[in-house]
Motif scaffolding. Structure first.
Motif, PDB file in Angstrom:
ATOM      1  N   ASN A 114       0.874  -1.175   0.000  1.00 45.83           N
ATOM      2  CA  ASN A 114       0.000   0.000   0.000  1.00 45.83           C
ATOM      3  C   ASN A 114       0.912   1.226   0.000  1.00 45.83           C
ATOM      4  OD1 ASN A 114      -1.760   2.165   0.577  1.00 45.83           O
ATOM      5  ND2 ASN A 114      -3.093   0.859   1.806  1.00 45.83           N
ATOM      6  N   PRO A 115       0.724   2.174  -0.928  1.00 48.01           N
ATOM      7  CA  PRO A 115       1.587   3.347  -0.952  1.00 48.01           C
ATOM      8  C   PRO A 115       1.362   4.321   0.204  1.00 48.01           C
ATOM      9  CG  PRO A 115      -0.085   3.511  -2.661  1.00 48.01           C
ATOM     10  CD  PRO A 115      -0.216   2.148  -2.049  1.00 48.01           C
ATOM     11  N   ARG A 116       0.295   4.145   0.969  1.00 49.96           N
ATOM     12  CA  ARG A 116      -0.011   5.063   2.073  1.00 49.96           C
ATOM     13  C   ARG A 116       1.001   4.923   3.203  1.00 49.96           C
ATOM     14  NH1 ARG A 116      -5.552   3.968   3.907  1.00 49.96           N
ATOM     15  NH2 ARG A 116      -6.125   5.339   2.192  1.00 49.96           N
ATOM     16  N   LYS A 117       1.511   6.060   3.680  1.00 49.76           N
ATOM     17  CA  LYS A 117       2.415   6.087   4.834  1.00 49.76           C
ATOM     18  C   LYS A 117       1.650   5.746   6.102  1.00 49.76           C
ATOM     19  CE  LYS A 117       5.611   9.699   3.383  1.00 49.76           C
ATOM     20  NZ  LYS A 117       6.210  10.992   3.786  1.00 49.76           N
ATOM     21  N   SER A 118       2.392   5.264   7.085  1.00 52.74           N
ATOM     22  CA  SER A 118       1.790   5.020   8.395  1.00 52.74           C
ATOM     23  C   SER A 118       2.108   6.185   9.326  1.00 52.74           C
ATOM     24  CB  SER A 118       2.321   3.715   8.984  1.00 52.74           C
ATOM     25  OG  SER A 118       3.691   3.837   9.272  1.00 52.74           O
ATOM     26  N   ALA A 119       1.500   6.157  10.495  1.00 53.12           N
ATOM     27  CA  ALA A 119       1.777   7.170  11.518  1.00 53.12           C
ATOM     28  C   ALA A 119       3.198   6.999  12.037  1.00 53.12           C
ATOM     29  CB  ALA A 119       0.769   7.039  12.659  1.00 53.12           C
ATOM     30  N   LYS A 120       3.687   8.007  12.725  1.00 60.11           N
ATOM     31  CA  LYS A 120       5.057   7.996  13.259  1.00 60.11           C
ATOM     32  C   LYS A 120       5.050   8.377  14.741  1.00 60.11           C
ATOM     33  CE  LYS A 120       6.618   7.911   8.890  1.00 60.11           C
ATOM     34  NZ  LYS A 120       6.032   6.782   8.242  1.00 60.11           N
TER      35      LYS A 120
END
Length: 154
Positions: A114-120
């Protein structure tokens, strides 16, 4: 490395086999090493931090709860793992930058992309036993991966 099929034939009583069908993404399809773990949900800060430390040939097992909603590993984090001597990463979730990761000398298995970034935010747990599809991955136990699957010590 002995194939997982041959290893299982030799040591079935001592090993668990992950039946979940993970996809191979890394430039190395065969890898093994002692287990380190991260449990997180749509937040890869702990994954990034762990892979930025010396891996000494270990395999990071990331329990992302099976979510494909956002990626837990991308090309920069995977490159950091290579630079720090990790043998591989198993992700019970998604990765991104799969073509770039495929060029790295690193084993990477994951459910998908999935190209969506995750939280950090750094929410999660490090070096705890994680259960994926009925198989428990314990920090310090050994894991073996090849195109046929994933085995770990009981």
């Amino acid at each position: 490395m002995t194939s997982t099929a041959d290893l299982y034939d030799e040591r079935a009583a001592d090993l668990d086999s992950l039946s979940l069908q993970l996809r191979d993404f890394g430039g190395r399809r065969t890898f093994h090493g002692p287990i380190r773990t991260v449990r997180c949900s749509r937040d890869n800060a702990l994954v990034k931090a762990m892979l930025a430390t010396p891996g000494a040939g270990a395999v990071l097992v990331v329990d992302g709860g099976g979510s494909l909603a956002s990626a837990l590993v991308g090309d920069l984090i995977a490159a950091s793992a290579v630079d720090n001597g990790w043998a591989g990463i198993i992700v019970h979730g998604a990765i991104r930058d799969s073509e770039a990761i495929g060029m790295l000398p690193l084993g990477v298995k994951a459910l998908g992309t999935n190209p969506r970034k995750s939280a950090k935010d750094g929410v999660g747990e490090v070096d705890v036993a994680v259960e994926i599809d009925g198989v428990v991955f314990r920090p310090g136990a050994h894991v073996w991966c090849d195109p046929d699957g994933v085995l770990t010590e009981r």
